[in-house]
Design a protein around this motif. Structure first.
Motif, PDB file in Angstrom:
ATOM      1  N   SER A  52       0.610  -1.307   0.021  1.00 18.24           N
ATOM      2  CA  SER A  52      -0.012   0.112   0.074  1.00 18.24           C
ATOM      3  C   SER A  52       0.706   1.338  -0.009  1.00 18.24           C
ATOM      4  CB  SER A  52      -0.913   0.245   1.254  1.00 18.24           C
ATOM      5  OG  SER A  52      -1.714  -0.875   1.121  1.00 18.24           O
ATOM      6  N   GLN A  54      -2.687   4.106  -3.452  1.00 19.83           N
ATOM      7  CA  GLN A  54      -3.966   4.662  -4.141  1.00 19.83           C
ATOM      8  C   GLN A  54      -4.246   5.809  -4.891  1.00 19.83           C
ATOM      9  OE1 GLN A  54      -5.557   3.801  -0.299  1.00 19.83           O
ATOM     10  NE2 GLN A  54      -6.647   5.957  -0.235  1.00 19.83           N
ATOM     11  N   ASN A 110      -2.882   0.420  -5.185  1.00 19.84           N
ATOM     12  CA  ASN A 110      -2.727   0.167  -4.039  1.00 19.84           C
ATOM     13  C   ASN A 110      -3.301  -1.518  -4.138  1.00 19.84           C
ATOM     14  OD1 ASN A 110      -3.084   0.418  -1.156  1.00 19.84           O
ATOM     15  ND2 ASN A 110      -5.083   0.139  -1.170  1.00 19.84           N
ATOM     16  N   ASP A 162      -5.991   1.809  -9.259  1.00 20.44           N
ATOM     17  CA  ASP A 162      -4.987   2.446  -8.921  1.00 20.44           C
ATOM     18  C   ASP A 162      -3.928   1.222  -8.378  1.00 20.44           C
ATOM     19  OD1 ASP A 162      -5.447   1.555  -6.185  1.00 20.44           O
ATOM     20  OD2 ASP A 162      -7.258   3.115  -6.113  1.00 20.44           O
TER      21      ASP A 162
END
Length: 125
Positions: free
Chosen positions: A70, A104, A115, A113
């Protein structure tokens, strides 16, 4: 090729600078991938960490890391190339030296995206 999985769950953190990517023994680190991010930038780059050495070529990420990153930080004079599908398939993206506290916010095509989307990588310094 050695990958270290360091546990640091629940730690409030801020992303390190690219120049800080050197562990205590002084060896170079190409990139760090973090399992957690936050809506608050000073709390990003937290959770479990995947340490990526220079020259790492991983068409398949280590167990538990596919689709988990992330946040990330790429070391000085390094480049991280990632893919959205294992075996280096799907969308690709290159990250140069710097921190990306929230993947993200990095677009992957028209509707997605990055993430929790990284499933393969190659890192050079």
């Amino acid at each position: 090729l050695v990958l270290a999985l360091l546990g640091s769950r629940g730690v409030v953190a801020q992303c390190p600078s690219p120049a800080e990517l050197r562990p205590t023994n002084g060896t170079r680190v190409c990139a760090l991938l973090y399992a957690d991010n936050s809506p608050y930038y000073d709390q990003c780059c937290a959770g479990d960490v995947l340490q990526v050495p220079p020259g790492a070529d991983l068409p398949y990420l280590p167990r538990g890391w596919a689709g988990r990153a992330s946040s990330l930080v790429v070391g000085t004079r390094c480049e991280l190339t990632v893919w959205s599908r294992r075996a280096k398939g799907g969308k690709t993206r290159r990250f140069t030296a710097g921190a990306v506290p929230r993947l993200q916010e990095v677009k992957r095509g028209l509707f997605g995206d990055w993430n929790d989307a990284i499933r393969a990588l190659y890192c050079t310094c």
